[in-house]
Scaffold this active site. Structure first.
Site, PDB file in Angstrom:
ATOM      1  N   ASP A  36      -9.795   2.175   2.462  1.00 32.99           N
ATOM      2  CA  ASP A  36     -10.855   3.095   2.863  1.00 32.99           C
ATOM      3  C   ASP A  36     -12.080   2.284   3.230  1.00 32.99           C
ATOM      4  O   ASP A  36     -12.225   1.128   2.795  1.00 32.99           O
ATOM      5  CB  ASP A  36     -11.195   4.059   1.713  1.00 32.99           C
ATOM      6  CG  ASP A  36     -11.792   5.369   2.200  1.00 32.99           C
ATOM      7  OD1 ASP A  36     -12.894   5.336   2.781  1.00 32.99           O
ATOM      8  OD2 ASP A  36     -11.169   6.425   1.996  1.00 32.99           O
ATOM      9  N   ASP A  57     -11.307  -0.427   8.346  1.00 30.16           N
ATOM     10  CA  ASP A  57     -11.653   0.512   9.407  1.00 30.16           C
ATOM     11  C   ASP A  57     -10.376   0.744  10.214  1.00 30.16           C
ATOM     12  O   ASP A  57      -9.965  -0.114  10.994  1.00 30.16           O
ATOM     13  CB  ASP A  57     -12.755  -0.078  10.290  1.00 30.16           C
ATOM     14  CG  ASP A  57     -13.094   0.805  11.488  1.00 30.16           C
ATOM     15  OD1 ASP A  57     -12.454   1.867  11.658  1.00 30.16           O
ATOM     16  OD2 ASP A  57     -13.991   0.426  12.265  1.00 30.16           O
ATOM     17  N   VAL A  58      -9.746   1.895  10.025  1.00 28.72           N
ATOM     18  CA  VAL A  58      -8.431   2.119  10.631  1.00 28.72           C
ATOM     19  C   VAL A  58      -8.493   2.214  12.150  1.00 28.72           C
ATOM     20  O   VAL A  58      -7.456   2.126  12.820  1.00 28.72           O
ATOM     21  CB  VAL A  58      -7.750   3.375  10.058  1.00 28.72           C
ATOM     22  CG1 VAL A  58      -7.510   3.236   8.562  1.00 28.72           C
ATOM     23  CG2 VAL A  58      -8.547   4.645  10.379  1.00 28.72           C
ATOM     24  N   ASN A  84      -3.590   8.592   6.382  1.00 24.45           N
ATOM     25  CA  ASN A  84      -4.301   9.821   6.085  1.00 24.45           C
ATOM     26  C   ASN A  84      -5.752   9.854   6.562  1.00 24.45           C
ATOM     27  O   ASN A  84      -6.323  10.933   6.693  1.00 24.45           O
ATOM     28  CB  ASN A  84      -4.265  10.045   4.564  1.00 24.45           C
ATOM     29  CG  ASN A  84      -5.267  11.058   4.090  1.00 24.45           C
ATOM     30  OD1 ASN A  84      -5.122  12.253   4.336  1.00 24.45           O
ATOM     31  ND2 ASN A  84      -6.309  10.590   3.414  1.00 24.45           N
ATOM     32  N   TYR A 150     -10.923  17.444  17.784  1.00 24.30           N
ATOM     33  CA  TYR A 150     -10.150  17.241  16.554  1.00 24.30           C
ATOM     34  C   TYR A 150      -8.747  17.815  16.714  1.00 24.30           C
ATOM     35  O   TYR A 150      -7.756  17.177  16.343  1.00 24.30           O
ATOM     36  CB  TYR A 150     -10.887  17.915  15.394  1.00 24.30           C
ATOM     37  CG  TYR A 150     -10.206  17.800  14.050  1.00 24.30           C
ATOM     38  CD1 TYR A 150     -10.342  16.644  13.286  1.00 24.30           C
ATOM     39  CD2 TYR A 150      -9.436  18.849  13.535  1.00 24.30           C
ATOM     40  CE1 TYR A 150      -9.733  16.531  12.042  1.00 24.30           C
ATOM     41  CE2 TYR A 150      -8.829  18.738  12.297  1.00 24.30           C
ATOM     42  CZ  TYR A 150      -8.974  17.589  11.553  1.00 24.30           C
ATOM     43  OH  TYR A 150      -8.368  17.486  10.325  1.00 24.30           O
ATOM     44  N   LYS A 154      -5.139  15.810  16.459  1.00 24.06           N
ATOM     45  CA  LYS A 154      -4.107  16.170  15.501  1.00 24.06           C
ATOM     46  C   LYS A 154      -2.824  16.629  16.185  1.00 24.06           C
ATOM     47  O   LYS A 154      -1.722  16.386  15.668  1.00 24.06           O
ATOM     48  CB  LYS A 154      -4.629  17.241  14.551  1.00 24.06           C
ATOM     49  CG  LYS A 154      -5.803  16.764  13.680  1.00 24.06           C
ATOM     50  CD  LYS A 154      -5.427  15.512  12.898  1.00 24.06           C
ATOM     51  CE  LYS A 154      -6.518  15.091  11.925  1.00 24.06           C
ATOM     52  NZ  LYS A 154      -6.139  13.933  11.098  1.00 24.06           N
TER      53      LYS A 154
END
Length: 255
Positions: A36, A57-58, A84, A150, A154
């Site tokens: 995270d 940092d994904v 996630n 968003y 998704k």
């Protein structure tokens, strides 16, 4: 998959769905690696589960690769990845559109899953297979007029899971998406009062975590599981989706 003695990576693990899933996995005997940007929260969760924490940092490709390398070094391997991490976009596509906010949301919500998947695959293959679950959203299965960016992110995660499920089957790797409605997490904090006023029931993070474990241990692949209040979590059924076709007219009853 039997969970005991497996190793799992959980991104966005400092709070919300990630934290709840990290705790649920640890309770089943899984060694958990928490990732995270929130170092304080992430380290607290890692300490609670007796696992490991790495800041990441994904949305950064190299950071994902470094994260998996560090996770494998710390835990000896990797069997499960729960990708996630996610954020709301904070803008639409009209007058309030912000290229910066758009890129940030796309970077975390979609790039983070794609980059994370790429990074974990060699580690899972080295163990003879494994399981990947990506957090999508009910927004990926239905319309979300107040945050279309968003929803688009998704929906892309859902498409990725449905495609990679069969693509990775030969490597003994399952790949699924989980699609919760509004759940207890930081992402709902800015609209919590609005949701309450509208009578929207928030899903406990633990309910989503339990479903993630069901997906991991169930063995199915290429599915998108919805989680809604008052309903049993289940794979969403994409009924009568037209295929690429052969150029021939469809027969009655084919659709």
């Amino acid at each position: 998959m039997e969970l005991r003695d497996k190793v799992a990576l959980v991104t966005g693990g400092a709070s919300g769905l990630g934290r709840a899933t990290a705790l649920a996995l640890a309770a089943e005997g899984v060694e958990v690696v928490v990732a995270d940007l929130d170092e304080t929260g992430g380290r607290a969760v890692a300490e609670q589960v007796g696992g490991h924490f790495f800041a990441c940092d994904v949305s950064d490709f190299e950071a994902n690769v470094a994260l998996v390398t560090a996770a494998v070094d710390a835990a000896g391997g990797l069997d499960i990845a729960y990708l996630n991490a996610g954020i709301a976009s904070g803008c639409s596509v009209g007058e309030d559109f912000s290229p910066e906010k758009y890129r940030l949301a796309n970077g975390v919500n979609l790039d983070g899953v794609v980059f994370g998947t790429h990074a974990v695959l060699p580690a899972l293959k080295a163990r003879g297979g494994g399981a990947i679950v990506a957090t999508a959203s009910l927004a990926g299965l239905t319309s979300v007029p107040f945050d279309p960016i968003y929803a688009a992110n998704k929906a892309a995660v859902v498409g990725l899971a449905r495609s990679l499920g069969p693509a990775l089957a030969a490597d003994n790797i399952t790949y699924n998406a989980i699609c919760p409605a509004f759940a207890e997490s930081k992402i709902v904090d800015p609209i919590r009062e609005i949701l309450s006023a509208q009578g929207v029931q928030l899903i406990p993070a633990e309910t989503v975590a339990e479903t993630v474990l069901r997906i991991i241990t169930g063995g199915a692949t290429g599915e998108a599981w919805f989680v809604q209040p008052g309903r049993e979590p289940s794979p969403f059924t994409f009924r009568n989706v037209p295929g690429p076709g052969t150029g021939q007219a469809a027969r009655p009853g084919d659709m």
